[in-house]
Write a protein that holds these residues in place. Structure first.
Motif, PDB file in Angstrom:
ATOM      1  N   PRO A 157     -10.417 -15.680 -52.823  1.00 52.16           N
ATOM      2  CA  PRO A 157      -9.410 -15.993 -52.127  1.00 52.16           C
ATOM      3  C   PRO A 157     -10.021 -16.254 -50.519  1.00 52.16           C
ATOM      4  CG  PRO A 157      -8.889 -14.151 -53.185  1.00 52.16           C
ATOM      5  CD  PRO A 157     -10.188 -14.522 -53.578  1.00 52.16           C
ATOM      6  N   ASP A 164      -0.654 -16.961 -41.030  1.00 58.04           N
ATOM      7  CA  ASP A 164      -0.574 -17.829 -42.369  1.00 58.04           C
ATOM      8  C   ASP A 164       0.155 -17.443 -43.516  1.00 58.04           C
ATOM      9  OD1 ASP A 164      -2.442 -19.387 -40.770  1.00 58.04           O
ATOM     10  OD2 ASP A 164      -4.264 -17.943 -41.363  1.00 58.04           O
ATOM     11  N   ILE A 165       0.434 -16.017 -43.606  1.00 53.84           N
ATOM     12  CA  ILE A 165       0.913 -15.364 -44.718  1.00 53.84           C
ATOM     13  C   ILE A 165       2.516 -14.950 -44.682  1.00 53.84           C
ATOM     14  CG2 ILE A 165      -0.945 -15.045 -45.918  1.00 53.84           C
ATOM     15  CD1 ILE A 165       0.202 -12.130 -44.259  1.00 53.84           C
ATOM     16  N   VAL A 168       4.870 -16.588 -47.013  1.00 57.51           N
ATOM     17  CA  VAL A 168       4.680 -16.253 -48.564  1.00 57.51           C
ATOM     18  C   VAL A 168       5.092 -14.798 -48.468  1.00 57.51           C
ATOM     19  CG1 VAL A 168       2.198 -15.929 -48.173  1.00 57.51           C
ATOM     20  CG2 VAL A 168       3.389 -16.020 -50.364  1.00 57.51           C
ATOM     21  N   HIS A 169       4.920 -13.837 -47.678  1.00 58.69           N
ATOM     22  CA  HIS A 169       5.428 -12.639 -47.401  1.00 58.69           C
ATOM     23  C   HIS A 169       6.705 -12.575 -47.577  1.00 58.69           C
ATOM     24  CE1 HIS A 169       7.240  -9.296 -45.164  1.00 58.69           C
ATOM     25  NE2 HIS A 169       6.522  -8.494 -45.853  1.00 58.69           N
ATOM     26  N   TYR A 196      -6.201 -11.949 -47.438  1.00 54.17           N
ATOM     27  CA  TYR A 196      -6.741 -13.064 -48.097  1.00 54.17           C
ATOM     28  C   TYR A 196      -5.463 -13.786 -48.897  1.00 54.17           C
ATOM     29  CZ  TYR A 196     -11.231 -10.656 -47.500  1.00 54.17           C
ATOM     30  OH  TYR A 196     -12.237 -10.123 -46.839  1.00 54.17           O
ATOM     31  N   SER A 197      -5.759 -15.121 -48.968  1.00 52.82           N
ATOM     32  CA  SER A 197      -4.637 -15.812 -49.775  1.00 52.82           C
ATOM     33  C   SER A 197      -5.086 -16.799 -50.583  1.00 52.82           C
ATOM     34  CB  SER A 197      -3.721 -16.370 -48.657  1.00 52.82           C
ATOM     35  OG  SER A 197      -3.936 -17.696 -48.342  1.00 52.82           O
ATOM     36  N   PHE A 202      -0.863 -13.506 -51.655  1.00 50.71           N
ATOM     37  CA  PHE A 202      -1.778 -12.920 -50.559  1.00 50.71           C
ATOM     38  C   PHE A 202      -1.941 -11.543 -50.878  1.00 50.71           C
ATOM     39  CE2 PHE A 202       0.700 -10.296 -47.678  1.00 50.71           C
ATOM     40  CZ  PHE A 202       2.070 -10.431 -48.414  1.00 50.71           C
ATOM     41  N   LEU A 232      -5.793 -11.164 -57.802  1.00 48.56           N
ATOM     42  CA  LEU A 232      -5.834 -10.518 -56.295  1.00 48.56           C
ATOM     43  C   LEU A 232      -5.966  -9.156 -56.287  1.00 48.56           C
ATOM     44  CD1 LEU A 232      -2.800 -12.433 -54.622  1.00 48.56           C
ATOM     45  CD2 LEU A 232      -5.093 -12.774 -53.996  1.00 48.56           C
TER      46      LEU A 232
END
Ligand SMILES: CC(C)(COP(=O)(O)OP(=O)(O)OC[C@H]1O[C@@H](n2cnc3c(N)ncnc32)[C@H](O)[C@@H]1OP(=O)(O)O)[C@@H](O)C(=O)NCCC(=O)NCCS
Length: 285
Positions: A157, A164-165, A168-169, A196-197, A202, A232
């Motif tokens: 990842p 950046d997340i 998605v969170h 990390y994504s 993530f 992940l």
């Protein structure tokens, strides 16, 4: 003299945070999970949940803080970020008075629903909440496992920043516990974690001495059951192993089949269960 007359329920004076932390030491000395507060711990916690010092309500006896409740207000909902009464003052209705004051304050600010979590087995607290009209909504698990030198977690990842997340969170945590789905908690963890994504998911991780933490791992709802979570998790356990962590702790994940199967796959053992309880406090009542 009746206890209502000698114990007053008031807002915390921001200059008395040390008195609150002292009371917490007494309140949580016999708690199910060993827990020691400090000024820094408490202020970090408050920031991580988006709480405010001046929303805290305390019970005072002869100028000493002997109980508190920490309602965190967020739009039309509030979350109870801590409630306690020192052992020598329990069983006298102070817990109830604190909760009622928190509810009243929240209602005046437009809150319609109050959410809280109680550890399964904390019968004094569960009874109090049930008597006040809170009902069980769902359960969360905390678990412990081991770091391991996994290979084969697919493509490595990408290391990313918290900004950046955020999306998605938000999408992957909409059905999770109050604290985890709030942006403030993500931001606070972002200060100390590696993030990390991959496409669709993530993970955040952190080592503290020999313990590794995975405060967040999320996969978008539409990308679930494709092995992204497994991959992940393998990556995170491997990375924490590289960082020198032995034990791994995961807190408050949903108690559902998919999560349990995932924990089983990596030999995680459930340590505590939390029960989420909710109560409607809409003004029309
Ligand atoms: C949970 C906790 C806050 C309850 O505080 P409390 O002040 O003892 O709560 P109350 O006095 O309002 O209620 C407790 C009992 O006293 C009884 N009581 C209520 N009013 C009373 C009164 N005026 N006189 C005598 N007894 C009374 C209640 O009926 C209740 O009885 P029950 O437990 O048998 O059902 C306290 O046990 C505590 O601090 N525990 C440790 C921290 C904790 O677990 N916090 C909650 C985390 S989710």
């Amino acid at each position: 003299m009746k206890v209502e007359e000698v114990v007053e329920i008031v807002r915390l004076d921001p200059n008395e945070v040390d008195g609150l932390v002292e009371a917490q030491a007494d309140i949580f000395a016999d708690y199910i999970i060993p827990f020691r507060s400090s000024r820094k711990f408490f202020m970090d916690f408050l920031r991580s949940v988006g709480g405010r010092i001046d929303d805290i309500i305390v019970a005072k006896h002869q100028d000493a803080i002997i109980g508190y409740v920490n309602p965190v207000i967020d739009g039309n909902e509030a979350w109870i970020g801590g409630l306690g009464v020192v052992p020598s003052f329990r069983g006298q209705g102070i817990g109830r008075r604190l909760m009622e004051a928190a509810e009243e304050g929240a209602r005046l600010r437009g809150v319609e629903e109050i959410i809280l979590e109680v550890i399964e087995g904390n019968s004094a607290a569960s009874r109090l909440y049930a008597r006040l009209g809170y009902t069980e909504a769902r359960k969360y698990l905390s678990a412990e496992g081991k770091a391991a030198g996994f290979a084969g977690f697919g493509n490595r990842p990408n290391r990313v920043r918290v900004e950046d997340i955020v999306e998605v969170h938000r999408a992957s945590y909409s059905e999770s516990c109050w604290q985890r789905r709030k942006a403030a908690a993500l931001e606070e963890s972002g200060r100390t974690c590696e993030i990390y994504s991959v496409d669709g998911g993530f993970v955040m991780l952190r080592r503290v001495e020999t313990t590794g933490f995975i405060p967040f791992i999320g996969v978008l709802p539409q990308r679930r059951s494709l092995g992204i979570g497994t991959s992940l998790t393998k990556f995170a356990l491997n990375r924490l192993w590289e960082l020198g962590a032995f034990n791994i702790a995961i807190y408050n994940v949903n108690d559902d089949l998919a999560t349990r199967r995932m924990l089983d796959k990596f030999d995680f053992a459930v340590t505590i269960k939390q029960v989420e309880m909710r109560k409607s406090v809409a003004t029309s009542r």
